[in-house]
Design an enzyme around this catalytic site. Sequence first.
Site, PDB file in Angstrom:
ATOM      1  CG  ASP A  77      -0.985  17.707   3.362  1.00  0.00           C
ATOM      2  OD1 ASP A  77      -2.060  17.100   3.223  1.00  0.00           O
ATOM      3  OD2 ASP A  77       0.120  17.134   3.536  1.00  0.00           O
ATOM      4  CG  HIS A  78      -2.337  16.552   7.268  1.00  0.00           C
ATOM      5  ND1 HIS A  78      -3.189  15.533   7.647  1.00  0.00           N
ATOM      6  CD2 HIS A  78      -1.477  16.014   6.363  1.00  0.00           C
ATOM      7  CE1 HIS A  78      -2.836  14.421   7.017  1.00  0.00           C
ATOM      8  NE2 HIS A  78      -1.816  14.692   6.221  1.00  0.00           N
ATOM      9  CG  ASN A  88      -1.547  13.771  -0.392  1.00  0.00           C
ATOM     10  OD1 ASN A  88      -2.084  13.990  -1.474  1.00  0.00           O
ATOM     11  ND2 ASN A  88      -2.057  14.195   0.743  1.00  0.00           N
ATOM     12  CB  ALA A 114       1.791   7.964  -1.953  1.00  0.00           C
ATOM     13  CB  SER A 115       7.052   8.404   0.393  1.00  0.00           C
ATOM     14  OG  SER A 115       6.860   9.700  -0.059  1.00  0.00           O
ATOM     15  CG  HIS A 126       1.877  11.216   6.887  1.00  0.00           C
ATOM     16  ND1 HIS A 126       0.898  11.569   7.772  1.00  0.00           N
ATOM     17  CD2 HIS A 126       1.392  11.537   5.662  1.00  0.00           C
ATOM     18  CE1 HIS A 126      -0.132  12.089   7.118  1.00  0.00           C
ATOM     19  NE2 HIS A 126       0.140  12.077   5.828  1.00  0.00           N
ATOM     20  N   GLY A 127       5.932   9.477   6.268  1.00  0.00           N
ATOM     21  CA  GLY A 127       7.329   9.201   6.605  1.00  0.00           C
ATOM     22  C   GLY A 127       7.745   7.837   6.083  1.00  0.00           C
ATOM     23  CG  HIS A 144      -3.039  11.762   3.219  1.00  0.00           C
ATOM     24  ND1 HIS A 144      -2.543  12.946   3.691  1.00  0.00           N
ATOM     25  CD2 HIS A 144      -4.250  12.049   2.690  1.00  0.00           C
ATOM     26  CE1 HIS A 144      -3.420  13.903   3.481  1.00  0.00           C
ATOM     27  NE2 HIS A 144      -4.470  13.397   2.868  1.00  0.00           N
ATOM     28  CG  ASN A 159       6.762  15.760   2.736  1.00  0.00           C
ATOM     29  OD1 ASN A 159       7.486  16.558   2.151  1.00  0.00           O
ATOM     30  ND2 ASN A 159       6.689  15.723   4.063  1.00  0.00           N
TER      31      ASN A 159
HETATM   32  P1  13P Z   1       4.755  10.603   2.618  1.00  0.00           P
HETATM   33  O1  13P Z   1       5.361  10.955   3.945  1.00  0.00           O
HETATM   34  O2  13P Z   1       4.580   9.134   2.468  1.00  0.00           O
HETATM   35  O3  13P Z   1       5.508  11.195   1.498  1.00  0.00           O
HETATM   36  O4  13P Z   1       3.268  11.208   2.592  1.00  0.00           O
HETATM   37  C1  13P Z   1       3.029  12.567   2.433  1.00  0.00           C
HETATM   38  C2  13P Z   1       1.621  12.914   2.696  1.00  0.00           C
HETATM   39  O5  13P Z   1       0.737  12.082   2.746  1.00  0.00           O
HETATM   40  C3  13P Z   1       1.287  14.333   2.897  1.00  0.00           C
HETATM   41  O6  13P Z   1      -0.018  14.521   3.308  1.00  0.00           O
END
Ligand code: 13P
Length: 294
Positions: free
Chosen positions: A81-82, A226, A206-207, A176-177, A204, A228
């Site tokens: 990833d990234h 994605n 998606a949380s 993200h986050g 990306h 995390n």
């Molecule tokens: P989140 O931080 O929203 O879970 O996203 C994770 C992500 O996009 C990893 O590439």
Amino acid sequence: MKNNIIRLAKELGFAIPQMNVNGLIWIEGVLKAAENQQSPIIIGTTDKNIEYLGGYEFILNTIKNKVQAMKITVPVIVHLDHGLSVENCKAAVDAGYDSVMFDGSQLPIEENIKQTKKVVEYAQLHDVLVEGEVGAVGGEEDGLIGQVKYADIDECVALVKEAKLDTLAPALGSVHGKYQGEPNLGFEEMTIIRNQVDIALVLHGASGISNNDIQRAIKLGHAKINFNTEINISWSKQLRDTLDENKELFNPQKILKPSIQAIELTAEKIIKMCGSNHQSKTLFKKNGDEKLWS
Ligand code: 13P
């Protein structure tokens, strides 16, 4: 040449979740969830964390060994990833990754295309999928902080065509986050991009995005989504609860097991949201006799 499993998922109308791992217990929890739900799964290791995870080869082999030890039957794709540089992406390919992302989103588009192309040329020789990014996903991930920058549609088309990408992550308002306020995805832009590029899109950050918006994104061509943060929130909450409930506890298994279950439960929820539950067999069937990751 192996078949592009993410393109197959797009054709079947669901998304394969990418879940990032931060060590052994994440690998266990995520694999267990995927097997329980008979879902294909993408295990993500973010490049920023590679040293912490033990290096490309170590983490790749740890995941593959766990797949064997746990007798996992669903397809498991290990993804970088990234990816921070062309060299790092090549190192992941050399280690045996199935898929890599080159994140050239901070570069001027010409340079992004030039460097992504180099990754694709190398990855194709080794049957490895490549994801590229245009625009910028905002927020914070493992110390990487950035502002949201919407993907330019012409740049998306140019990157896909010229670099011959397998998947594209167009930044369209996700972060993200943790979200500050409500997520606001650019569905209009998403529709235009979907109509102009025929490869699978990647979402990306998606949380924290609602189930409704995830379903809309899948309908608009996203076949890799994605996660995390959501997994880490449920893991850390459970860990805190376990320790708070018994201040004398020091047995590692008793402390960690409930937190692995928390990862597993959240991963199962994510799988259902992406619609990839019970799709493992369907994928194998659609793929016919071609080689598929497993
Ligand atoms: P989140 O931080 O929203 O879970 O996203 C994770 C992500 O996009 C990893 O590439």
